[in-house]
Design an enzyme around this catalytic site. Structure first.
Site, short mmCIF file in Angstrom:
data_model
loop_
_atom_site.label_atom_id
_atom_site.label_comp_id
_atom_site.label_asym_id
_atom_site.label_seq_id
_atom_site.Cartn_x
_atom_site.Cartn_y
_atom_site.Cartn_z
N LYS A 195 40.63 34.17 42.19
CA LYS A 195 41.65 35.20 42.43
C LYS A 195 41.73 35.49 43.91
O LYS A 195 40.80 35.25 44.69
CB LYS A 195 41.35 36.47 41.64
CG LYS A 195 40.03 37.17 41.99
CD LYS A 195 40.09 38.07 43.21
CE LYS A 195 38.72 38.70 43.53
NZ LYS A 195 38.70 39.35 44.87
N ASP A 222 35.01 43.00 38.59
CA ASP A 222 36.15 42.08 38.62
C ASP A 222 36.36 41.32 37.32
O ASP A 222 37.42 40.73 37.10
CB ASP A 222 35.98 41.06 39.75
CG ASP A 222 36.11 41.67 41.12
OD1 ASP A 222 36.46 42.87 41.21
OD2 ASP A 222 35.85 40.98 42.12
#
Length: 346
Positions: A45, A174
């Site tokens: 990401k 996350d």
């Protein structure tokens, strides 16, 4: 409305107990003849913006960030073993921890703890790494999310998708993002409060990730930020306004909207990162360039033909080595979405 990801703290009590499980075992090299039961892509990401809102009473920092999955990533392959078999993790990447501290094994153990006794057998898992470590790209968190999803699928889905999201917060902030529905999400709190957003529009023509062969400790970056008395924080960048900007498909978000409040302290700790960013913007003419997360990777966005996409990677690797005395890797990449009910597919 934001959906608060609550942490499940109580293990399910069961009437029957399986025999004691041996500690997880690791192997460095996998055989090439294994027929795996399931293989999953594990995307990295980038943070299109990352605002530090305040330091909390619990010592963590309140943040607001727009996360976007990309098609740079790893592959996890799973082989289902017997109920009493130990977990086996295999990976050939030098420096990869292969003991019980690895988030992949921790994810399997967490799922085994939360589900009814005997539901989750042992697993053999091969991790093929491509996402660099200490990069701010969420590689370990993505691996944990893929492990939760893959093991749950192979065991007949004893946990719901929402339970996986709820439980994942115990492993790291996350991880919840990668279990979200679209591959794009607005994250607040420590990063564990997830507000899914529609898949972001593709307003760029080329996207690159650049990773110097340098690492940074996330606690050191935050310590450096605190030492500055937070004087480097942007005061003119409201997170909701930034979110609207990146969701506008009619034009590319301007350079000023690419805000990462961890850049100044990271650049103070590792000045070459600032030099790399300056060259991306000033010499190569990228529309935007920014560090992802707490570093040390950066990403660069081109909206037109201002960059020779074919020649850039090799040229920039050579330039950084010769002129900045730092080795870097460069990957072309793109935004990666997730279809409803499916896992990420590259």
């Amino acid at each position: 409305m934001a959906r608060r990801i609550t942490l499940a703290l109580c293990a399910l009590t069961t009437a029957f107990q399986t025999p004691p499980r041996q500690p997880s075992k690791t192997r460095l090299r996998a055989t090439t003849t294994t027929e795996w039961d399931l293989s999953l892509f594990s995307p990295a990401k980038i943070n299109l913006f990352l605002r530090i809102i305040k330091k909390r009473d619990d010592g963590f920092h309140e943040l607001a960030s727009l996360f976007q999955a990309i098609d740079l990533g790893d592959v996890l392959s799973f082989q289902k073993l017997s109920t009493n078999d130990e977990d086996i993790l295999e990976c050939e990447t030098e420096g990869m921890p292969l003991d019980a501290t690895n988030l992949v094994l921790r994810a399997v153990s967490l799922l085994r703890e939360k589900c009814p006794s005997g539901t989750i057998p042992g697993f053999r898992i091969l991790l093929e790494k491509r996402t660099p470590m200490q990069a701010g790209l969420g590689g370990g968190s993505s691996n944990a999310a893929a492990a939760l999803y893959g093991v749950n699928e192979l065991c007949g889905r004893p946990a719901t998708q929402q339970q996986l999201i709820d439980w994942s917060g115990a492993l790291g902030s996350d991880i919840t993002f990668f279990l979200g529905p679209t591959g794009s999400a607005y994250c607040t709190g420590r990063g564990e409060i997830l507000e899914p957003v529609d898949a972001l529009p593709t307003t760029y023509k080329h996207l690159f990730v650049i990773k110097p062969y340098r690492g940074l400790s996330t606690p050191l970056v935050f310590k450096t930020l605190a030492a500055s008395e937070y004087s480097t924080l942007r005061r003119d960048a409201d997170p909701r306004t930034l979110l609207e900007s990146f969701g506008d498909g009619s034009r590319a978000a301007p350079l000023s909207d690419y805000v990462n409040d961890l850049e100044p302290p990271a650049f103070e700790c590792e000045p070459v990162l600032a030099q790399i960013k300056d060259r991306l913007l000033d010499k190569y003419g990228f529309h935007a360039a920014m560090m992802s997360g707490s570093g040390t990777s950066l990403f660069a966005v081109a909206t037109g033909n201002e960059v020779d996409a074919d020649a850039f990677p090799a040229a920039f690797v050579e330039e950084c080595k010769n002129e900045l005395d730092v080795d870097v890797d460069v990957w072309p990449t793109r935004f990666l979405g997730r279809d409803a009910g499916e896992w990420y597919a590259k």
